[in-house]
Design a protein around this motif. Structure first.
Motif, PDB file in Angstrom:
ATOM      1  N   ALA A  95       5.536   3.028  -3.005  1.00 55.89           N
ATOM      2  CA  ALA A  95       4.515   3.594  -4.054  1.00 55.89           C
ATOM      3  C   ALA A  95       3.230   2.794  -3.746  1.00 55.89           C
ATOM      4  O   ALA A  95       3.251   1.659  -3.381  1.00 55.89           O
ATOM      5  CB  ALA A  95       4.992   2.900  -5.531  1.00 55.89           C
ATOM      6  N   MET A  96       2.141   3.542  -4.152  1.00 59.32           N
ATOM      7  CA  MET A  96       0.916   2.901  -4.044  1.00 59.32           C
ATOM      8  C   MET A  96      -0.057   3.439  -5.103  1.00 59.32           C
ATOM      9  O   MET A  96       0.272   4.493  -5.838  1.00 59.32           O
ATOM     10  CB  MET A  96       0.267   3.607  -2.591  1.00 59.32           C
ATOM     11  N   THR A  97      -1.098   2.519  -5.603  1.00 60.52           N
ATOM     12  CA  THR A  97      -1.962   3.074  -6.360  1.00 60.52           C
ATOM     13  C   THR A  97      -3.150   3.997  -6.095  1.00 60.52           C
ATOM     14  O   THR A  97      -3.255   4.344  -4.895  1.00 60.52           O
ATOM     15  CB  THR A  97      -2.863   1.672  -6.899  1.00 60.52           C
ATOM     16  N   GLY A  98      -3.935   4.738  -6.948  1.00 56.98           N
ATOM     17  CA  GLY A  98      -4.761   5.637  -6.417  1.00 56.98           C
ATOM     18  C   GLY A  98      -5.813   4.985  -5.444  1.00 56.98           C
ATOM     19  O   GLY A  98      -6.169   5.650  -4.511  1.00 56.98           O
ATOM     20  N   ARG A  99      -6.276   3.720  -5.742  1.00 58.16           N
ATOM     21  CA  ARG A  99      -7.301   3.078  -4.997  1.00 58.16           C
ATOM     22  C   ARG A  99      -6.782   2.974  -3.645  1.00 58.16           C
ATOM     23  O   ARG A  99      -7.517   2.972  -2.641  1.00 58.16           O
ATOM     24  CB  ARG A  99      -7.609   1.744  -5.690  1.00 58.16           C
ATOM     25  N   GLU A 100      -5.503   2.379  -3.344  1.00 56.39           N
ATOM     26  CA  GLU A 100      -4.758   2.254  -2.230  1.00 56.39           C
ATOM     27  C   GLU A 100      -4.850   3.496  -1.137  1.00 56.39           C
ATOM     28  O   GLU A 100      -4.863   3.565  -0.182  1.00 56.39           O
ATOM     29  CB  GLU A 100      -3.652   1.662  -2.315  1.00 56.39           C
ATOM     30  N   ILE A 101      -4.500   4.480  -2.033  1.00 54.55           N
ATOM     31  CA  ILE A 101      -4.209   5.849  -1.347  1.00 54.55           C
ATOM     32  C   ILE A 101      -5.717   6.456  -0.699  1.00 54.55           C
ATOM     33  O   ILE A 101      -5.617   6.645   0.305  1.00 54.55           O
ATOM     34  CB  ILE A 101      -3.819   6.858  -2.063  1.00 54.55           C
TER      35      ILE A 101
END
Length: 378
Positions: free
Chosen positions: A188-194
């Protein structure tokens, strides 16, 4: 005749567990009966002890004690010395309250260099320790359940979506942003990380992901679970617009076409020109070998589309091959007061238009195939 009890007869047998007074009608009771009578919670997490003068004895839950015997004082409980858990359904036991995933794997005889650990919660949710090998895991009483997976397991979430398969926890995941695949080590990743994968931020770019029902904007701190069913791919698009161009929308496309164009990050306009409806793909990237790296692409949209098929495509500026070889079946056509180059490329009898299956996405796929196939024909 009246039944008179003898003076030495006893009608109740008294004792205590953790200073809770208990009465039993029978002298012999089990350890489990004692703990249940004392209303103890999570009995599986406790050990019961019978206290004597200066001594004690551990009592198993299925062991019987005689409350009428002399010499003992009372009962107490302590946290269980050993805790049970399982790995791949094989039972394990430990006297430790915390273990790392590497320790759990080694105790189960599993190589941590080749496998990683996954905790399966009682509600069915899962926690991966694939990239947290030294994090301490609290061994809860009542039995924890772990499973393992190989570290060479790499999951392509777009492939899962296409096959209708529910994603599983893997060591690595392949996610696609626009048309570029990325391999990441998190489930799982945040939008910022993606967005950071393409060196962008939520302040300047929109992030969407396509799912079964359409597409959804991902907020900066929103967490996207790659093991969630139905996620296909991501699209990233700049929030700002360049000055001097306002994208025209003379007519509306079907929502599935709009979703496709947005997910691919393609700039487009819909316009009417000489009574015809056109979709114009602005600054469309071309494969190597052509005189232009980018071009505007026009596609005629029939009035009864998507029942009626899409056919051919048109380029501006005109294209030529950098190797000097000619391109066949080209002709000029005026669109939006420009001289576009018509590419007469048509479906065959074996690849006819199927309403409900074919759309702008499949037509663009055929166009891309034609652009690449040009270099294999001649």
């Amino acid at each position: 005749m009246e039944n008179i009890k003898e003076p030495h007869e006893v009608s109740h047998f008294a004792t205590s567990v953790n200073d809770v007074e208990l009465l039993f009608n029978e002298p012999k009771v089990s350890g489990l009966q004692l703990m249940e009578k004392a209303n103890l919670k999570h009995i599986e997490c406790l050990d019961l002890f019978q206290l004597f003068e200066g001594d004690f004895k551990k009592i198993a839950t299925d062991e019987t004690v005689d409350l009428s015997a002399k010499g003992f004082e009372r009962f107490i409980t302590k946290d269980a010395e050993y805790r049970n858990y399982s790995v791949n359904n094989d039972p394990e036991v430990t006297d430790k309250r915390e273990l790392t995933s590497v320790e759990i794997l080694k105790l189960a005889g599993i190589d941590p260099e080749e496998h990683f650990l996954i905790l399966v919660n009682k509600d069915g949710s899962k926690v991966s320790y694939g990239h947290q090998p030294q994090v301490k895991i609290k061994i809860e009483c009542g039995g924890m359940h772990f499973v393992t997976e190989r570290k060479d397991c790499v999951l392509d979430i777009e492939h899962c979506f296409s096959c209708g398969v529910i994603p599983v926890i893997a060591f690595k995941y392949i996610i696609k942003i626009n048309t570029t695949p990325f391999t990441v080590g998190k489930p799982a990743m945040t939008g910022r990380e993606i967005l950071a994968l393409i060196n962008e931020t939520p302040e300047t770019y929109y992030l969407r992901y396509k799912h079964t029902g359409g597409s959804k904007i991902v907020e900066a701190d929103e967490v996207v679970d790659f093991t969630a069913c139905g996620i296909e791919r991501f699209s990233a698009k700049a929030k700002n617009c360049t000055e001097g161009r306002v994208n025209k929308r003379d007519f509306l496309l079907p929502q599935e076409d709009v979703s496709y164009l947005e997910e691919k990050g393609l700039a487009y306009e819909t316009l009417l020109s000489d009574g015809a409806q056109w979709v114009i793909l602005r600054d469309y990237p071309l494969p190597a070998g052509y005189s232009q790296r980018h071009t505007d692409v026009a596609i005629r949209i029939p009035q009864n589309y998507p029942i009626a098929p899409l056919d051919m495509f048109y380029m501006y500026p005109n294209l030529a091959r950098t190797d000097g070889q000619p391109i066949g079946a080209l002709s000029p056509l005026a669109i939006e007061d420009k001289q576009y180059q018509q590419w007469s490329r048509h479906r065959t009898a074996n690849n006819q238009w199927v309403p409900g299956e074919d759309n702008l996405a499949t037509h663009i796929a055929l166009m891309n195939h034609s652009l690449n196939e040009e270099f294999t024909k001649r």
